[in-house]
Design an enzyme around this catalytic site. Structure first.
Site, PDB file in Angstrom:
ATOM      1  N   SER A 119       1.339  -1.386  -0.016  1.00  0.00           N
ATOM      2  CA  SER A 119       0.509   0.030  -0.129  1.00  0.00           C
ATOM      3  C   SER A 119       1.337   1.092   0.125  1.00  0.00           C
ATOM      4  O   SER A 119       1.561   1.515  -1.096  1.00  0.00           O
ATOM      5  CB  SER A 119      -1.227  -0.009   0.889  1.00  0.00           C
ATOM      6  OG  SER A 119      -2.242   1.143   1.129  1.00  0.00           O
ATOM      7  N   ASP A 269      -4.544   6.144  -3.168  1.00  0.00           N
ATOM      8  CA  ASP A 269      -3.107   5.320  -2.264  1.00  0.00           C
ATOM      9  C   ASP A 269      -2.144   4.803  -2.929  1.00  0.00           C
ATOM     10  O   ASP A 269      -2.617   4.195  -4.378  1.00  0.00           O
ATOM     11  CB  ASP A 269      -3.551   4.541  -0.879  1.00  0.00           C
ATOM     12  CG  ASP A 269      -4.324   3.454  -1.099  1.00  0.00           C
ATOM     13  OD1 ASP A 269      -4.755   3.128  -2.151  1.00  0.00           O
ATOM     14  OD2 ASP A 269      -4.485   3.149   0.209  1.00  0.00           O
ATOM     15  N   ASP A 271      -1.824   1.596  -3.315  1.00  0.00           N
ATOM     16  CA  ASP A 271      -2.326   0.292  -4.635  1.00  0.00           C
ATOM     17  C   ASP A 271      -3.469   0.700  -5.124  1.00  0.00           C
ATOM     18  O   ASP A 271      -4.372  -0.257  -5.212  1.00  0.00           O
ATOM     19  CB  ASP A 271      -2.334  -1.190  -3.018  1.00  0.00           C
ATOM     20  CG  ASP A 271      -3.039  -0.387  -2.220  1.00  0.00           C
ATOM     21  OD1 ASP A 271      -3.299   0.371  -1.538  1.00  0.00           O
ATOM     22  OD2 ASP A 271      -3.692  -2.229  -1.838  1.00  0.00           O
ATOM     23  N   ASP A 273      -6.806   1.248  -4.071  1.00  0.00           N
ATOM     24  CA  ASP A 273      -7.881   1.031  -3.618  1.00  0.00           C
ATOM     25  C   ASP A 273      -8.581   2.037  -2.429  1.00  0.00           C
ATOM     26  O   ASP A 273      -9.611   1.590  -2.503  1.00  0.00           O
ATOM     27  CB  ASP A 273      -7.343  -0.161  -2.630  1.00  0.00           C
ATOM     28  CG  ASP A 273      -6.868  -0.004  -1.192  1.00  0.00           C
ATOM     29  OD1 ASP A 273      -6.331   0.707  -0.840  1.00  0.00           O
ATOM     30  OD2 ASP A 273      -6.557  -0.832  -0.444  1.00  0.00           O
TER      31      ASP A 273
END
Length: 503
Positions: A119, A269, A271, A273
């Site tokens: 992340s 962010d 990644d 998501d």
């Protein structure tokens, strides 16, 4: 290279794998984890007795694997896939993707999935988010502990057995399908023209935004003028941390929105998501306001399909009180949960909810296999703005009637003692108490209080305050919401003084 530590408890967390590469885990660890995931999540549901797949039988069980742009991802993915193949699972490699892109793959292929990402953590970190077929969540209680134990045993023994009929490996590009699926759920083709600044933070939104909101995946053009900010995929995050939850990481986007006269700004962010929203003034739109906006749209969509449908929306207890108020005013049911994506997903599955939202900007959709997708939430915001003639700040004003403190962390030497100090003061004042997650205190309205509705405050109260302890550190997290700024400030400051009295 030294032998990897077979004790994986430091990197296998409650909901994922995460640690520093190569200090805490490396490709040898990844191969052991791949074999363990194949045994626990891929083969065991198909062969409960533990037998391997028999050549010539039914289609071989498969595992879908994606990864973000971190420097260590390619090597870890290759080793992980090899471990899964060792145990007889086929592996579908979808390459660079967002975490919700991996969930899409798991859903459409009906296969367990593994997403390599850490992340927003610094570049030296990497991790794995796992799911069962259909993007169903995996936690320590639902398979991750077994994966950890299998991998630990393999590392301690110096390796795992390789079955006859080792699994195959193939690559598949699902980016266009991911974009098509999202566009089917939210149609932006009829929107008025919008200028949209997007800060990808050098993360995976630099790949997914051009594919979904633009024409990079071969989809038709939308009436969106997307202005890119930090779209270059770079796992070293050279411009700022890819964590929009921290206000400092929104500054560049806020400035760009104002300077370019944009209608809206979006920040993802690492990644991709999670998605944060900035209005045309450069002001951050709270995730609670986004939750309320999307919830009402999802309720309307469900009702359009079945007029008398019983509709449920999930929200965690830190989300603004306006969310359940508006959900219930729309004739739907609002279910309050503890903080944490596993609780949201469990309640969505239990209740059949159409949507769930968190204060941390995770948004969950029944139409997306119950998984979280920041892109779909962003598309809802764009659709709502594109179908109105007003500004975003005007559109979301009704979704933010109260004043919130945001989450404030305090390091304290004795967490239970700090909580009891606050509890004693609140009890003397007759404040309401519930312990769904930590301790939440509420105070009744007085005749002088005004709320976001006629005479109403959050949950019909003048204010609420929640204290939650961290599971891993001597921290207390405080959130306060009130009818006005003066009340919020007074409650926040008093609770913080009590919490930090012996700090």
């Amino acid at each position: 290279m030294s032998s990897p530590d077979p004790d994986l408890s430091t990197i296998v967390k409650a909901y994922d794998v995460r640690g520093v590469v190569p200090d805490q885990w490396d490709e040898t660890t990844a191969r052991a984890l791949g074999a363990a995931v194949a045994d626990v999540l891929v083969l065991e549901p198909v062969h409960p007795a533990g037998g391997a797949h028999e050549p010539g039988g039914a289609a071989r069980p498969r595992l879908v694997v994606g990864h973000d742009m971190r420097p260590s991802s390619d090597g870890l993915v290759d080793a992980f896939a090899a471990g899964a193949q060792d145990r007889g699972a086929d592996v579908v490699l979808i390459g660079l993707c967002s975490t919700d892109g991996l969930y899409y793959a798991s859903g459409v292929l009906h296969a367990p999935g593994a997403m390599f990402t850490a992340s927003h953590n610094p570049a030296r970190y990497n991790g794995i988010k796992l799911c069962r077929a259909g993007a169903r969540p995996v936690s320590l209680d639902s398979g991750l502990a077994a994966v950890r134990d299998h991998a630990s045993a393999s590392l301690a023994a110096g390796g795992h057995d390789v079955v006859d009929g080792r699994g195959a490996r193939r690559e598949e590009d699902l980016l266009r399908g991911y974009g098509e699926h999202l566009r089917q759920l939210v149609d932006l083709s009829g929107s008025r023209p919008l200028r949209v600044v997007v800060d990808a933070g050098n993360g995976m939104a630099g790949l997914t935004v051009p594919a979904v909101l633009g024409e990079a995946a071969g989809l038709p053009a939308l009436p969106l003028d997307v202005r890119p900010l930090y779209f270059e995929l770079d796992g070293t995050f050279p411009n700022h941390e890819a964590n929009p939850l921290e206000p400092a990481n929104l500054v560049d986007l806020q400035r760009a929105v104002v300077d370019q006269g944009a209608d809206v700004g979006l920040a993802f962010d690492g990644d991709a998501d999670r998605c944060f929203v900035v209005d045309e003034r450069g002001e951050a739109v709270s995730p609670s306001a986004v939750t309320a906006l999307v919830a009402l749209r999802e309720i309307a969509r469900e009702r359009a399909q079945e007029d008398e449908a019983a509709v449920t929306v999930i929200h965690n207890l830190i989300t603004s009180a306006v969310v359940p108020e508006l959900v219930e005013a729309a004739g739907a049911s609002a279910v309050r949960t503890r903080v944490g994506h596993s609780y949201i997903k469990e309640e969505m599955a239990r209740t059949g909810a159409v949507f769930g939202g968190e204060h941390s900007a995770h948004y969950y959709f029944a139409a997306f296999w119950g998984a979280d997708t920041g892109m779909l939430a962003a598309m809802h915001v764009l659709a709502a703005l594109g179908s109105s003639q007003g500004r975003l700040s005007e559109l979301v004003a009704d979704y933010a009637p109260y004043v919130a403190s945001g989450e404030i962390n305090s390091t304290v030497p004795d967490v239970p003692a700090a909580v009891e100090r606050v509890r004693a003061v609140m009890a003397a004042r007759g404040a309401g108490v519930d312990e769904l997650d930590g301790v939440t205190f509420t105070a009744p309205l007085t005749p002088d209080d005004a709320g976001g509705g006629p005479g109403r405050g959050p949950f019909g109260r003048a204010w609420w305050a929640n204290l939650r302890a961290s599971n891993t550190e001597p921290l207390l997290r405080l959130n306060v919401e009130a009818v006005d700024a003066a009340t919020m400030t007074a409650v926040r400051d008093e609770v913080l003084a009590l919490v930090r009295a012996d700090a």
